[in-house]
Design a protein around this motif. Structure first.
Motif, PDB file in Angstrom:
ATOM      1  N   LEU A 212     -26.027 -45.840 -47.421  1.00 27.58           N
ATOM      2  CA  LEU A 212     -25.745 -44.540 -48.797  1.00 27.58           C
ATOM      3  C   LEU A 212     -26.115 -45.203 -49.853  1.00 27.58           C
ATOM      4  N   THR A 213     -26.821 -44.783 -50.788  1.00 28.81           N
ATOM      5  CA  THR A 213     -26.401 -45.253 -52.208  1.00 28.81           C
ATOM      6  C   THR A 213     -25.331 -44.624 -53.168  1.00 28.81           C
ATOM      7  N   LEU A 214     -24.191 -44.453 -53.305  1.00 27.99           N
ATOM      8  CA  LEU A 214     -23.274 -43.494 -54.234  1.00 27.99           C
ATOM      9  C   LEU A 214     -23.499 -44.308 -55.385  1.00 27.99           C
ATOM     10  N   PRO A 215     -23.278 -42.928 -55.836  1.00 31.11           N
ATOM     11  CA  PRO A 215     -23.534 -43.077 -58.277  1.00 31.11           C
ATOM     12  C   PRO A 215     -21.783 -43.623 -58.435  1.00 31.11           C
ATOM     13  N   THR A 216     -21.309 -44.421 -59.093  1.00 31.91           N
ATOM     14  CA  THR A 216     -20.164 -44.124 -58.874  1.00 31.91           C
ATOM     15  C   THR A 216     -19.871 -43.360 -60.379  1.00 31.91           C
ATOM     16  N   TYR A 217     -20.620 -43.604 -61.355  1.00 34.70           N
ATOM     17  CA  TYR A 217     -20.471 -41.638 -62.017  1.00 34.70           C
ATOM     18  C   TYR A 217     -19.849 -40.670 -61.146  1.00 34.70           C
ATOM     19  N   GLY A 218     -21.139 -40.020 -60.908  1.00 39.38           N
ATOM     20  CA  GLY A 218     -20.734 -39.081 -59.729  1.00 39.38           C
ATOM     21  C   GLY A 218     -19.231 -39.110 -59.017  1.00 39.38           C
ATOM     22  N   LEU A 219     -19.081 -40.159 -58.072  1.00 37.42           N
ATOM     23  CA  LEU A 219     -17.233 -40.686 -57.288  1.00 37.42           C
ATOM     24  C   LEU A 219     -16.411 -40.377 -58.655  1.00 37.42           C
ATOM     25  N   LEU A 220     -16.662 -40.499 -59.866  1.00 37.49           N
ATOM     26  CA  LEU A 220     -15.769 -40.778 -60.549  1.00 37.49           C
ATOM     27  C   LEU A 220     -15.379 -39.632 -60.546  1.00 37.49           C
TER      28      LEU A 220
ATOM     29  N   ALA B  48     -15.877 -37.160 -59.562  1.00 35.64           N
ATOM     30  CA  ALA B  48     -15.609 -35.852 -58.564  1.00 35.64           C
ATOM     31  C   ALA B  48     -14.119 -36.250 -57.944  1.00 35.64           C
ATOM     32  N   THR B  49     -13.738 -37.271 -58.642  1.00 38.87           N
ATOM     33  CA  THR B  49     -12.619 -38.241 -58.482  1.00 38.87           C
ATOM     34  C   THR B  49     -11.825 -37.386 -59.721  1.00 38.87           C
ATOM     35  N   GLY B  50     -11.802 -37.169 -60.960  1.00 40.23           N
ATOM     36  CA  GLY B  50     -11.778 -36.125 -61.976  1.00 40.23           C
ATOM     37  C   GLY B  50     -11.225 -34.717 -62.208  1.00 40.23           C
ATOM     38  N   LEU B  51     -12.552 -34.736 -60.445  1.00 36.35           N
ATOM     39  CA  LEU B  51     -11.948 -33.083 -60.307  1.00 36.35           C
ATOM     40  C   LEU B  51     -10.948 -32.645 -60.004  1.00 36.35           C
ATOM     41  N   ALA B  52     -10.846 -34.297 -58.713  1.00 38.21           N
ATOM     42  CA  ALA B  52      -9.649 -34.254 -57.647  1.00 38.21           C
ATOM     43  C   ALA B  52      -7.906 -33.777 -58.072  1.00 38.21           C
TER      44      ALA B  52
ATOM     45  N   VAL C 103     -10.322 -38.809 -66.584  1.00 30.12           N
ATOM     46  CA  VAL C 103     -10.960 -39.599 -65.326  1.00 30.12           C
ATOM     47  C   VAL C 103     -12.039 -39.560 -64.693  1.00 30.12           C
ATOM     48  N   GLY C 104     -12.940 -38.947 -65.283  1.00 29.79           N
ATOM     49  CA  GLY C 104     -14.145 -39.032 -65.258  1.00 29.79           C
ATOM     50  C   GLY C 104     -15.391 -39.312 -66.344  1.00 29.79           C
ATOM     51  N   ARG C 105     -15.177 -39.472 -67.076  1.00 29.77           N
ATOM     52  CA  ARG C 105     -15.551 -40.740 -68.305  1.00 29.77           C
ATOM     53  C   ARG C 105     -15.064 -41.804 -68.137  1.00 29.77           C
ATOM     54  N   LEU C 106     -14.770 -42.343 -67.270  1.00 32.15           N
ATOM     55  CA  LEU C 106     -14.947 -43.303 -66.448  1.00 32.15           C
ATOM     56  C   LEU C 106     -15.514 -43.774 -65.564  1.00 32.15           C
ATOM     57  N   GLY C 107     -16.474 -42.862 -65.067  1.00 30.40           N
ATOM     58  CA  GLY C 107     -17.479 -42.895 -64.692  1.00 30.40           C
ATOM     59  C   GLY C 107     -18.417 -43.348 -65.602  1.00 30.40           C
ATOM     60  N   CYS C 108     -19.135 -43.322 -66.977  1.00 34.38           N
ATOM     61  CA  CYS C 108     -19.762 -43.084 -67.995  1.00 34.38           C
ATOM     62  C   CYS C 108     -19.570 -45.209 -67.813  1.00 34.38           C
ATOM     63  N   LEU C 109     -18.206 -45.510 -67.738  1.00 35.09           N
ATOM     64  CA  LEU C 109     -17.983 -46.815 -67.682  1.00 35.09           C
ATOM     65  C   LEU C 109     -18.562 -47.557 -67.273  1.00 35.09           C
TER      66      LEU C 109
END
Length: 260
Positions: free
Chosen positions: A10-18, A20-24, A125-131
């Motif tokens: 699996l290759t997971l983009p950290t932007y997408g993970l964060l 999703a965390t923002g939505l949670a 929180v989602g912005r941290l995915g940009c970081l």
């Protein structure tokens, strides 16, 4: 930075993970707000539908900023892992909230008030995915001690630059705290309860505060200047600020509602 996590096959983009965390996080805030207002709503459905609409709106807004490039490679760009615009997400999410408010038969402005604290913190929180992904949302070069470089980012740079996603996250924390405190006043019950605020008050403050935060951070972002020395995001931030100011003046003249 770490744009992708590699877990076996699996290759997971950290932007997408964060994101999703923002939505949670937004869901948890919305659920808490629904409970304190004692509303018969389904926060899972609200976050699910509005969140998806916000992502789609953010993607479309970003793509239509460069329409020629989009129409040359529509599918490739639409399904790419980068490229989301804040104002498009705002439009997509809140237009969907209008439909949800009608579904639950509650005033639209009350729905906007309810969603504003969750939207503010979820965005931060989602912005941290940009970081973590280094997707080019960082700022201009700086000599400040907290400057960061993104040599392994999606849009790499070896220069030390302003970590603007962190600035926006910190601003989002402050905005969320303010909006949450303002939202507590809508109940207006009990001897020690603050005066009730009119519907739309929290949302107006959301538009004002988020618009101001984005407007000022854009001065140190690397986005191109397109209108009187301002970026697209700054122009849209001014629209948000103006809309918030007009709405705030309007709702202050309305009689305060005691219950949500």
């Amino acid at each position: 930075m770490l744009p992708y996590l590699h877990l076996g096959p699996l290759t997971l983009p950290t932007y997408g993970l964060l994101a999703a965390t923002g939505l949670a996080v937004a869901y948890l805030i919305l659920r808490a707000d629904v409970r304190r207002r004692q509303l018969a709503l389904e926060p899972e459905m609200i976050i699910g539908v509005a969140g998806i609409a916000g992502v789609v709106g953010a993607k479309l807004y970003h793509l239509f900023e460069s329409p020629r490039e989009f129409f040359e490679h529509p599918f490739e760009l639409f399904f790419s892992r980068t490229g989301l615009a804040w104002f498009g997400g705002l439009l997509g999410g809140f237009l969907t909230l209008v439909l949800i408010a009608r579904h639950f038969r509650i005033p639209v402005l009350r729905m906007f008030d309810l969603a504003s604290p969750a939207a503010a913190l979820g965005y931060g929180v989602g912005r941290l995915g940009c970081l973590t992904s280094g997707d080019g949302d960082y700022g201009i070069p700086t000599s400040l001690p907290w400057g960061m470089s993104f040599p392994n980012g999606i849009v790499p740079t070896t220069a030390r630059v302003h970590p603007t996603p962190i600035y926006e996250f910190l601003a989002a924390l402050v905005i969320f705290w303010i909006l949450w405190r303002l939202g507590a006043a809508v109940q207006g019950t009990g001897k020690k309860a603050p005066p009730a605020r009119p519907a739309g008050y929290v949302f107006a403050c959301y538009l004002l505060l988020t618009g101001l935060a984005r407007f000022f951070v854009e001065f140190i972002r690397i986005n191109p200047r397109v209108f009187f020395g301002m970026s697209n995001a700054q122009v849209m931030s001014l629209v948000s600020i103006l809309a918030g100011a007009v709405l705030l003046m309007s709702v202050r003249r309305a009689p305060a509602a005691v219950n949500s």
